[in-house]
Design an enzyme around this catalytic site. Sequence first.
Site, PDB file in Angstrom:
ATOM      1  N   TYR A  44       0.810  -1.212   0.000  1.00  0.00           N
ATOM      2  CA  TYR A  44       0.000   0.000   0.000  1.00  0.00           C
ATOM      3  C   TYR A  44       0.850   1.271   0.000  1.00  0.00           C
ATOM      4  O   TYR A  44       0.330   2.356  -0.282  1.00  0.00           O
ATOM      5  CB  TYR A  44      -0.927   0.040   1.213  1.00  0.00           C
ATOM      6  CG  TYR A  44      -1.910  -1.097   1.332  1.00  0.00           C
ATOM      7  CD1 TYR A  44      -2.095  -2.013   0.302  1.00  0.00           C
ATOM      8  CD2 TYR A  44      -2.648  -1.262   2.503  1.00  0.00           C
ATOM      9  CE1 TYR A  44      -2.990  -3.053   0.433  1.00  0.00           C
ATOM     10  CE2 TYR A  44      -3.552  -2.301   2.636  1.00  0.00           C
ATOM     11  CZ  TYR A  44      -3.710  -3.199   1.608  1.00  0.00           C
ATOM     12  OH  TYR A  44      -4.601  -4.239   1.742  1.00  0.00           O
ATOM     13  N   HIS A 102       0.885 -11.367   2.022  1.00  0.00           N
ATOM     14  CA  HIS A 102      -0.148 -10.675   1.257  1.00  0.00           C
ATOM     15  C   HIS A 102      -0.736 -11.556   0.159  1.00  0.00           C
ATOM     16  O   HIS A 102      -1.942 -11.483  -0.132  1.00  0.00           O
ATOM     17  CB  HIS A 102       0.437  -9.404   0.648  1.00  0.00           C
ATOM     18  CG  HIS A 102      -0.581  -8.367   0.351  1.00  0.00           C
ATOM     19  ND1 HIS A 102      -0.292  -7.027   0.300  1.00  0.00           N
ATOM     20  CD2 HIS A 102      -1.918  -8.438   0.099  1.00  0.00           C
ATOM     21  CE1 HIS A 102      -1.389  -6.332   0.038  1.00  0.00           C
ATOM     22  NE2 HIS A 102      -2.385  -7.175  -0.107  1.00  0.00           N
TER      23      HIS A 102
END
Length: 272
Positions: A44, A102
């Site tokens: 992110y 992730h």
Amino acid sequence: MSIYFQQTYQRAFGTYPLRGETCRQAIAAALATGYRAFDTAQMYENESEVGEALAGGGVPRAELCITTKVGVENFANHLFLASVERSLKALRTDYADVLLLHWPAVDGNIAPPLRQLQKAQEKGLARHIGISNHTARMMRDAKAIVDVPLVTNQVEFHPLLNQDVLLAAATETGIPLSSYCSVARGKVFEVPLFAEIGALYGKSAAQIVLRWILQKGVSLNTMSTKPDNIRANFDIMDFTLSSIDMARIEALTHTNYRIVGRDLVPYAPEWD
């Protein structure tokens, strides 16, 4: 796993794709609302903003539940732990409450990054570990690979996508699911049923969707930059959907509207 962690983790504030001052202000509003769980990731590129906002938010670190995720580009043994340490430095904390992979390893061999993940926990860099975007088969394999509980598999989860296979795997493995894209990036608002059911409970369409997810046994990640919506997303614990309304919503899962597929993430696994 403490009761406080379980209750806090039920409703987390997601931070994708927030950056800069927008990110800091949204987190400040979320803290003021009552959120104590916050979700970010190396991918992110906002861990520093999240860390700054949480450090200056006036809430003791012990009351916060911070999740971050290791990106696939850092799965190699010589990169993994150093990347986690960089994340923690950016987040202004000595440990992550939850550290996730992730995505599954690009080559499909999930064992090496899982072992690095457990090593991060053993070194005190994470209190809990888990996975994200892993299939049912990978959930079963992951449980056999690591020697400690995996506290979640964070996946796309909303009422327009059937995730029964993953829910069954969660029951089988004891690895709970948590959601992202909880309102299908707004697609649910095109379905009149949610507003119709919301009128029966005095709740918004979004609150009905989020309550349905919780009652499916799945923890929430929600994101908004608007204080009113942030509060509404949090205010979903004072009502319960009836079994009839749960079933009416359940019928919509056969829409199978998936947001995160290989067209968006080329290294995504073959979904269940």
